[in-house]
Write a protein that holds these residues in place. Structure first.
Motif, PDB file in Angstrom:
ATOM      1  N   CYS A  33     -13.195  11.576 -24.558  1.00 40.54           N
ATOM      2  CA  CYS A  33     -14.621  11.305 -24.758  1.00 40.54           C
ATOM      3  C   CYS A  33     -15.502  12.319 -24.042  1.00 40.54           C
ATOM      4  CB  CYS A  33     -14.959   9.895 -24.258  1.00 40.54           C
ATOM      5  SG  CYS A  33     -14.207   8.573 -25.224  1.00 40.54           S
ATOM      6  N   GLY A  34     -14.886  13.215 -23.294  1.00 43.18           N
ATOM      7  CA  GLY A  34     -15.668  14.179 -22.526  1.00 43.18           C
ATOM      8  C   GLY A  34     -16.254  13.574 -21.262  1.00 43.18           C
ATOM      9  N   HIS A  54     -16.868   6.877 -31.670  1.00 41.92           N
ATOM     10  CA  HIS A  54     -17.817   5.784 -31.444  1.00 41.92           C
ATOM     11  C   HIS A  54     -17.274   4.732 -30.478  1.00 41.92           C
ATOM     12  CE1 HIS A  54     -15.497   3.844 -34.722  1.00 41.92           C
ATOM     13  NE2 HIS A  54     -15.855   2.726 -34.119  1.00 41.92           N
ATOM     14  N   HIS A  55     -15.984   4.806 -30.144  1.00 40.34           N
ATOM     15  CA  HIS A  55     -15.432   3.885 -29.147  1.00 40.34           C
ATOM     16  C   HIS A  55     -15.770   4.326 -27.723  1.00 40.34           C
ATOM     17  CE1 HIS A  55     -12.639   2.858 -32.529  1.00 40.34           C
ATOM     18  NE2 HIS A  55     -13.117   1.683 -32.179  1.00 40.34           N
ATOM     19  N   CYS A  56     -16.127   5.589 -27.560  1.00 40.95           N
ATOM     20  CA  CYS A  56     -16.442   6.117 -26.231  1.00 40.95           C
ATOM     21  C   CYS A  56     -17.598   5.339 -25.611  1.00 40.95           C
ATOM     22  CB  CYS A  56     -16.790   7.595 -26.308  1.00 40.95           C
ATOM     23  SG  CYS A  56     -15.402   8.637 -26.813  1.00 40.95           S
ATOM     24  N   GLY A  57     -17.377   4.823 -24.420  1.00 47.86           N
ATOM     25  CA  GLY A  57     -18.406   4.089 -23.698  1.00 47.86           C
ATOM     26  C   GLY A  57     -18.452   2.599 -23.999  1.00 47.86           C
ATOM     27  N   THR A 106      -4.528  -9.587 -23.318  1.00 45.04           N
ATOM     28  CA  THR A 106      -5.391  -9.835 -24.469  1.00 45.04           C
ATOM     29  C   THR A 106      -6.712  -9.152 -24.161  1.00 45.04           C
ATOM     30  OG1 THR A 106      -4.313 -11.961 -24.799  1.00 45.04           O
ATOM     31  CG2 THR A 106      -6.442 -11.645 -25.887  1.00 45.04           C
ATOM     32  N   TRP A 107      -7.334  -8.543 -25.186  1.00 41.58           N
ATOM     33  CA  TRP A 107      -8.608  -7.858 -24.934  1.00 41.58           C
ATOM     34  C   TRP A 107      -9.452  -7.810 -26.190  1.00 41.58           C
ATOM     35  CZ3 TRP A 107      -9.820  -2.976 -27.131  1.00 41.58           C
ATOM     36  CH2 TRP A 107      -8.763  -2.301 -27.754  1.00 41.58           C
ATOM     37  N   PHE A 108     -10.759  -7.598 -25.965  1.00 40.96           N
ATOM     38  CA  PHE A 108     -11.700  -7.433 -27.073  1.00 40.96           C
ATOM     39  C   PHE A 108     -12.899  -6.639 -26.593  1.00 40.96           C
ATOM     40  CE2 PHE A 108     -12.844 -11.463 -25.113  1.00 40.96           C
ATOM     41  CZ  PHE A 108     -14.221 -11.392 -24.990  1.00 40.96           C
ATOM     42  N   TYR A 109     -13.597  -6.022 -27.540  1.00 43.36           N
ATOM     43  CA  TYR A 109     -14.812  -5.272 -27.220  1.00 43.36           C
ATOM     44  C   TYR A 109     -15.955  -6.245 -27.006  1.00 43.36           C
ATOM     45  CZ  TYR A 109     -12.385  -1.130 -28.918  1.00 43.36           C
ATOM     46  OH  TYR A 109     -11.495  -0.113 -29.101  1.00 43.36           O
TER      47      TYR A 109
END
Length: 141
Positions: A33-34, A54-57, A106-109
């Motif tokens: 992601c830089g 678009h997932h970055c951050g 387990t995870w989610f955005y």
């Protein structure tokens, strides 16, 4: 219903994607992601096939049993399978012992509608792990 099953059930009703997989750990630095992260940052890398700029951050809630952590996606993980997540050493240590090397999580955005966007909202649907272990949730969230 076990506490973990109750949390998972609640999370699934609030998010469009809840992932289950292995969590491993790494020492962050530069990233896809830089973004340059410090070893103590709560960051993560997601599997290469799931990664896009678009997932970055994006922030993600990750939990194991009664332990949880909120991380920021800063990188991609070339060796991770779909649904798994590579956590910074600091983030992994909040969920388990570093010596375990690989744990089930387990995870989610957090930003997926209608997922909760704050620890207060997380607490409202998941009294554990988020409500019972506030010291495990970063103060910056």
């Amino acid at each position: 219903m076990t506490l973990g099953a109750a949390v998972m059930s609640a999370a699934m009703t609030l998010t469009s994607a809840v992932y289950e997989g292995d969590a491993t750990w790494y020492v962050p630095g530069g990233s896809a992601c830089g973004i340059t992260s410090e070893p103590t940052d709560l960051v993560a890398a997601i599997p290469a096939p799931m990664f896009a700029r678009h997932h970055c951050g994006k922030q993600a809630a990750v939990w194991r049993g009664d332990r949880s952590v909120i991380v920021t996606v800063t990188d991609r993980c070339a060796g991770c399978r779909h649904g798994s997540i590579d956590l910074s050493r600091e983030a992994f240590a909040r969920l388990g012992l570093l010596g375990e090397g690989r744990i089930k999580v387990t995870w989610f955005y957090l930003d997926e509608s209608p997922a909760p966007r704050s620890t207060d909202e997380l607490t409202s649907f998941a009294p554990a792990p988020f409500g019972t272990a506030p010291s495990r949730v970063p103060a910056s969230v």
